[in-house]
Design an enzyme around this catalytic site. Structure first.
Site, mmCIF file in Angstrom:
data_model
loop_
_atom_site.group_PDB
_atom_site.id
_atom_site.type_symbol
_atom_site.label_atom_id
_atom_site.label_comp_id
_atom_site.label_asym_id
_atom_site.label_seq_id
_atom_site.Cartn_x
_atom_site.Cartn_y
_atom_site.Cartn_z
ATOM 1 N N SER A 139 0.612 -1.099 0.207
ATOM 2 C CA SER A 139 -0.237 0.335 -0.067
ATOM 3 C C SER A 139 1.138 1.576 -0.246
ATOM 4 O O SER A 139 1.756 0.753 0.463
ATOM 5 C CB SER A 139 -0.718 0.202 1.321
ATOM 6 O OG SER A 139 -1.876 1.495 1.352
ATOM 7 N N TYR A 152 -1.657 -1.363 10.845
ATOM 8 C CA TYR A 152 -1.660 -1.132 9.292
ATOM 9 C C TYR A 152 -0.455 -0.459 8.782
ATOM 10 O O TYR A 152 -0.019 -1.249 7.685
ATOM 11 C CB TYR A 152 -3.015 -0.679 9.225
ATOM 12 C CG TYR A 152 -3.446 -0.191 7.716
ATOM 13 C CD1 TYR A 152 -3.594 -2.001 6.878
ATOM 14 C CD2 TYR A 152 -2.969 -0.091 6.586
ATOM 15 C CE1 TYR A 152 -3.386 -2.611 5.361
ATOM 16 C CE2 TYR A 152 -3.243 0.265 5.525
ATOM 17 C CZ TYR A 152 -3.272 -1.393 4.961
ATOM 18 O OH TYR A 152 -3.738 -1.089 3.864
#
Length: 262
Positions: A139, A152
């Protein structure tokens, strides 16, 4: 069997689109996710639309030892995996001290431990055959710390760092095995809804899962190191500015992007 792609997190979003794209290229599939009924629905559709074989393996990769179980099952079935696509992952927003530790621990297990274990299990086979590719879905969150998504962002930082290191270890090793990292921006997936991120400003103009999957799949085939997808110009400028902006100021801006819009 034709070239087999093993895709984790294949029941929806980017994983499902990666399965569609590989099937369109005429490749066989091993689809892994928790939702067995959903996987069988995808299997029926892809086998009806394309002359391919789809194997379904329901597996919860947040469980300790699940990666080894998956590898053993595939080995015992005599399936030779050509493309390992580590797509499974999830996130969640909120202050670290206020979030469920069980959820964050499961996130670490899935986003880091299972991905690393599957890479360690399958990569020696690819090297021995001197053929194969790995696509790890990270990501753009991996490029900076993420207040209100501390765990995360950190797990994705591991994925990008780990994947890039593997790619360099394979460089000039005499084999054609490559490791590619896909760094999506905001994407229209179940991830956005389950993490609560669909209510933040980041998801005002989210990219389609199909477009992100296409970028990642083609980058994998080309053996690229990293590819960004679904990242608007404003975010690309922000990423480029990271080394030049005072750290505290930058972190404050990142936190603001994680806050729920009223």
């Amino acid at each position: 069997m034709k070239k087999v792609a093993l895709i984790t997190g294949a029941s929806s979003g980017i994983g499902r689109e990666l399965a569609n794209i590989h099937a369109e290229h005429g490749g066989d599939l091993v689809l892994v996710a928790r939702r067995e009924e959903k996987l069988h629905e995808i299997k029926r559709h892809l086998e009806a639309e394309h002359s391919i074989r789809v194997s379904v393996i329901p597996k919860d990769l947040t469980r300790t030892g699940a990666a080894q179980e998956l590898y053993d099952f595939i080995n015992n079935a005599g399936i030779e995996v050509e493309y390992l696509i580590n797509n499974a992952g999830f996130g969640g927003r909120g202050k670290f001290t206020e979030r469920s530790w069980e959820q964050d621990l499961a996130m670490i297990q899935l986003n880091i431990i299972s991905l690393t274990a599957l890479s360690r299990l399958f990569l020696p086979d690819l090297i021995q055959r001197k053929s194969g590719k790995i696509l790890n879905v990270s990501s753009i969150a991996s490029l900076t710390p993420g207040p209100l998504q501390a765990v995360y962002f950190a797990t994705k930082a591991f994925v990008t760092s780990f994947s890039n290191a593997l790619a360099e270890e394979l460089h000039d090793s005499g084999v054609t095995v490559t490791v590619t990292t896909l760094l999506p921006g905001s994407t229209e997936t179940e991830f956005a809804r389950t993490s609560g991120m669909d209510r933040t400003s980041q998801f005002d103009r989210a990219a389609s899962a199909r477009s992100v999957a296409q970028d990642g799949y083609h980058a994998m085939l080309a053996g690229k190191l990293n590819t960004l997808s679904g990242v608007p110009l404003s975010q690309r400028v922000m990423i480029a500015a990271i080394p030049f902006v005072p750290r505290k100021l930058f972190l404050r801006q990142v936190r603001k992007m994680q806050e729920i819009q009223n």
